[in-house]
Design a protein around this motif. Structure first.
Motif, PDB file in Angstrom:
ATOM      1  N   GLU A  32       2.452   2.329   2.081  1.00 23.87           N
ATOM      2  CA  GLU A  32       2.379   2.011   3.542  1.00 23.87           C
ATOM      3  C   GLU A  32       1.236   2.623   4.247  1.00 23.87           C
ATOM      4  OE1 GLU A  32       6.205   2.452   5.102  1.00 23.87           O
ATOM      5  OE2 GLU A  32       7.113   1.115   3.689  1.00 23.87           O
ATOM      6  N   ASP A  33       0.894   4.011   4.202  1.00 24.71           N
ATOM      7  CA  ASP A  33       0.135   4.787   4.845  1.00 24.71           C
ATOM      8  C   ASP A  33      -1.332   4.049   4.434  1.00 24.71           C
ATOM      9  OD1 ASP A  33      -0.554   6.918   6.510  1.00 24.71           O
ATOM     10  OD2 ASP A  33      -1.223   8.076   4.560  1.00 24.71           O
ATOM     11  N   ASP A  34      -1.511   3.666   3.255  1.00 28.63           N
ATOM     12  CA  ASP A  34      -2.890   3.065   2.794  1.00 28.63           C
ATOM     13  C   ASP A  34      -3.074   1.932   3.439  1.00 28.63           C
ATOM     14  OD1 ASP A  34      -3.362   5.347   1.084  1.00 28.63           O
ATOM     15  OD2 ASP A  34      -3.037   4.383  -0.488  1.00 28.63           O
ATOM     16  N   PHE A  35      -1.796   1.149   3.549  1.00 26.69           N
ATOM     17  CA  PHE A  35      -2.154  -0.225   4.249  1.00 26.69           C
ATOM     18  C   PHE A  35      -2.392  -0.131   5.955  1.00 26.69           C
ATOM     19  CE2 PHE A  35      -0.155  -4.001   6.291  1.00 26.69           C
ATOM     20  CZ  PHE A  35      -0.729  -4.885   6.042  1.00 26.69           C
ATOM     21  N   PHE A  36      -1.702   0.896   6.348  1.00 23.82           N
ATOM     22  CA  PHE A  36      -1.850   1.222   7.761  1.00 23.82           C
ATOM     23  C   PHE A  36      -3.321   1.770   8.074  1.00 23.82           C
ATOM     24  CE2 PHE A  36      -1.805   4.396  11.263  1.00 23.82           C
ATOM     25  CZ  PHE A  36      -1.645   3.642  12.324  1.00 23.82           C
ATOM     26  N   LEU A  37      -3.818   2.664   7.199  1.00 22.06           N
ATOM     27  CA  LEU A  37      -5.172   3.120   7.480  1.00 22.06           C
ATOM     28  C   LEU A  37      -6.214   1.960   7.215  1.00 22.06           C
ATOM     29  CD1 LEU A  37      -5.056   6.459   5.686  1.00 22.06           C
ATOM     30  CD2 LEU A  37      -5.531   6.069   8.158  1.00 22.06           C
ATOM     31  N   TYR A  61      -6.490  11.295  15.360  1.00 22.40           N
ATOM     32  CA  TYR A  61      -5.215  11.918  14.645  1.00 22.40           C
ATOM     33  C   TYR A  61      -5.410  11.467  13.241  1.00 22.40           C
ATOM     34  CZ  TYR A  61      -3.409  12.329  19.429  1.00 22.40           C
ATOM     35  OH  TYR A  61      -3.599  12.632  20.742  1.00 22.40           O
ATOM     36  N   ILE A  62      -6.161  10.385  12.995  1.00 23.52           N
ATOM     37  CA  ILE A  62      -6.075  10.060  11.390  1.00 23.52           C
ATOM     38  C   ILE A  62      -7.491  10.199  10.868  1.00 23.52           C
ATOM     39  CG2 ILE A  62      -5.973   7.687  10.337  1.00 23.52           C
ATOM     40  CD1 ILE A  62      -3.412   8.413  11.689  1.00 23.52           C
ATOM     41  N   ILE A  63      -8.484  10.822  11.455  1.00 26.09           N
ATOM     42  CA  ILE A  63      -9.714  11.186  10.858  1.00 26.09           C
ATOM     43  C   ILE A  63      -9.516  12.104   9.652  1.00 26.09           C
ATOM     44  CG2 ILE A  63     -10.370  12.753  12.333  1.00 26.09           C
ATOM     45  CD1 ILE A  63     -12.622  10.113  10.786  1.00 26.09           C
ATOM     46  N   GLU A  64      -8.713  13.068   9.817  1.00 22.50           N
ATOM     47  CA  GLU A  64      -8.503  13.972   8.840  1.00 22.50           C
ATOM     48  C   GLU A  64      -7.880  13.404   7.655  1.00 22.50           C
ATOM     49  OE1 GLU A  64      -5.575  16.225  11.226  1.00 22.50           O
ATOM     50  OE2 GLU A  64      -6.979  17.206  12.204  1.00 22.50           O
ATOM     51  N   ARG A  65      -7.308  12.364   7.695  1.00 21.08           N
ATOM     52  CA  ARG A  65      -6.798  11.629   6.472  1.00 21.08           C
ATOM     53  C   ARG A  65      -7.629  10.789   5.883  1.00 21.08           C
ATOM     54  NH1 ARG A  65      -1.275  10.465   9.002  1.00 21.08           N
ATOM     55  NH2 ARG A  65      -1.573   8.617   7.699  1.00 21.08           N
ATOM     56  N   PHE A  66      -8.628  10.474   6.426  1.00 23.21           N
ATOM     57  CA  PHE A  66      -9.577   9.289   6.076  1.00 23.21           C
ATOM     58  C   PHE A  66     -10.212   9.670   4.743  1.00 23.21           C
ATOM     59  CE2 PHE A  66     -14.156   7.439   6.124  1.00 23.21           C
ATOM     60  CZ  PHE A  66     -13.565   5.984   6.118  1.00 23.21           C
ATOM     61  N   HIS A  67     -10.788  10.981   4.457  1.00 23.75           N
ATOM     62  CA  HIS A  67     -11.302  11.442   3.218  1.00 23.75           C
ATOM     63  C   HIS A  67     -10.437  10.978   1.938  1.00 23.75           C
ATOM     64  CE1 HIS A  67     -14.038  13.231   0.430  1.00 23.75           C
ATOM     65  NE2 HIS A  67     -13.334  14.007   0.123  1.00 23.75           N
ATOM     66  N   TRP A  69      -8.126   8.885   1.833  1.00 22.12           N
ATOM     67  CA  TRP A  69      -7.639   7.488   1.746  1.00 22.12           C
ATOM     68  C   TRP A  69      -8.995   6.631   1.054  1.00 22.12           C
ATOM     69  CZ3 TRP A  69     -10.314   3.654   4.578  1.00 22.12           C
ATOM     70  CH2 TRP A  69      -9.616   2.209   4.415  1.00 22.12           C
ATOM     71  N   HIS A  70     -10.146   7.110   1.651  1.00 19.41           N
ATOM     72  CA  HIS A  70     -11.394   6.116   1.057  1.00 19.41           C
ATOM     73  C   HIS A  70     -11.362   6.632  -0.564  1.00 19.41           C
ATOM     74  CE1 HIS A  70     -14.766   8.815   0.587  1.00 19.41           C
ATOM     75  NE2 HIS A  70     -14.440   9.502   1.725  1.00 19.41           N
ATOM     76  N   LEU A  71     -11.008   7.875  -0.750  1.00 20.61           N
ATOM     77  CA  LEU A  71     -11.145   8.235  -2.256  1.00 20.61           C
ATOM     78  C   LEU A  71     -10.070   7.404  -3.131  1.00 20.61           C
ATOM     79  CD1 LEU A  71     -11.995  11.992  -2.345  1.00 20.61           C
ATOM     80  CD2 LEU A  71     -13.557  10.061  -2.741  1.00 20.61           C
ATOM     81  N   ARG A  72      -9.039   7.423  -2.698  1.00 23.66           N
ATOM     82  CA  ARG A  72      -7.837   6.507  -3.240  1.00 23.66           C
ATOM     83  C   ARG A  72      -8.027   5.222  -3.454  1.00 23.66           C
ATOM     84  NH1 ARG A  72      -4.197   9.440  -0.160  1.00 23.66           N
ATOM     85  NH2 ARG A  72      -3.773   7.751   1.106  1.00 23.66           N
ATOM     86  N   GLY A  82     -20.535   5.939  10.575  1.00 27.73           N
ATOM     87  CA  GLY A  82     -20.304   6.909  12.052  1.00 27.73           C
ATOM     88  C   GLY A  82     -19.330   7.781  11.599  1.00 27.73           C
ATOM     89  N   ILE A  83     -18.725   7.835  10.484  1.00 24.48           N
ATOM     90  CA  ILE A  83     -17.530   8.740   9.939  1.00 24.48           C
ATOM     91  C   ILE A  83     -18.333   9.662   8.686  1.00 24.48           C
ATOM     92  CG2 ILE A  83     -15.393   9.257   9.123  1.00 24.48           C
ATOM     93  CD1 ILE A  83     -14.503   6.953  10.916  1.00 24.48           C
ATOM     94  N   ARG A  84     -18.586  10.922   8.984  1.00 21.82           N
ATOM     95  CA  ARG A  84     -19.044  11.665   7.741  1.00 21.82           C
ATOM     96  C   ARG A  84     -17.837  12.584   7.310  1.00 21.82           C
ATOM     97  NH1 ARG A  84     -23.852   9.337   6.703  1.00 21.82           N
ATOM     98  NH2 ARG A  84     -25.126   9.178   8.533  1.00 21.82           N
ATOM     99  N   CYS A  85     -17.719  12.146   6.066  1.00 19.96           N
ATOM    100  CA  CYS A  85     -16.265  13.168   5.727  1.00 19.96           C
ATOM    101  C   CYS A  85     -17.049  13.801   4.435  1.00 19.96           C
ATOM    102  CB  CYS A  85     -15.068  12.606   5.628  1.00 19.96           C
ATOM    103  SG  CYS A  85     -15.271  11.237   4.422  1.00 19.96           S
ATOM    104  N   CYS A  86     -17.736  13.374   3.780  1.00 18.29           N
ATOM    105  CA  CYS A  86     -18.162  13.885   2.396  1.00 18.29           C
ATOM    106  C   CYS A  86     -19.548  14.663   2.383  1.00 18.29           C
ATOM    107  CB  CYS A  86     -18.362  12.580   1.526  1.00 18.29           C
ATOM    108  SG  CYS A  86     -17.013  11.324   1.228  1.00 18.29           S
TER     109      CYS A  86
END
Length: 86
Positions: A32-37, A61-67, A69-72, A82-86
């Motif tokens: 559910e969390d992955d679908f929401f993201l 609020y969600i940007i911290e969990r983005f990394h 998520w995209h790995l999963r 626009g989003i640098r996390c790696c």
């Protein structure tokens, strides 16, 4: 005294009921969390999002969990410039 014993019993009962299903519950919550993201970031990866304007305020609020998520999702690098996390 009786109320605290009753609360303890209810807590124990709920624990016993959920014990065999913990992995399934955790998997469903993660899905559910992955679908929401995916819905949240869909506009940035080219999928039209009709509620994009309303989800913009959730990004900080969600940007911290983005990394995670995209790995999963199987993306080694962030799919968005626009989003640098790696």
């Amino acid at each position: 005294m009786i109320a605290s014993k009753l609360r303890e019993f209810v807590k124990f009962y709920e624990e016993v009921l959920s014990m065999p299903h913990r992995q399934e519950i955790a998997r469903e919550l993660r899905n559910e969390d992955d679908f929401f993201l995916l819905l949240l970031y869909s506009e940035m990866i080219g999928i039209p999002n009709p509620v994009y304007y309303y989800t913009l305020e959730l990004y900080p609020y969600i940007i911290e969990r983005f990394h995670d998520w995209h790995l999963r999702m199987g993306m080694e690098k962030s799919p968005m410039s626009g989003i640098r996390c790696c």
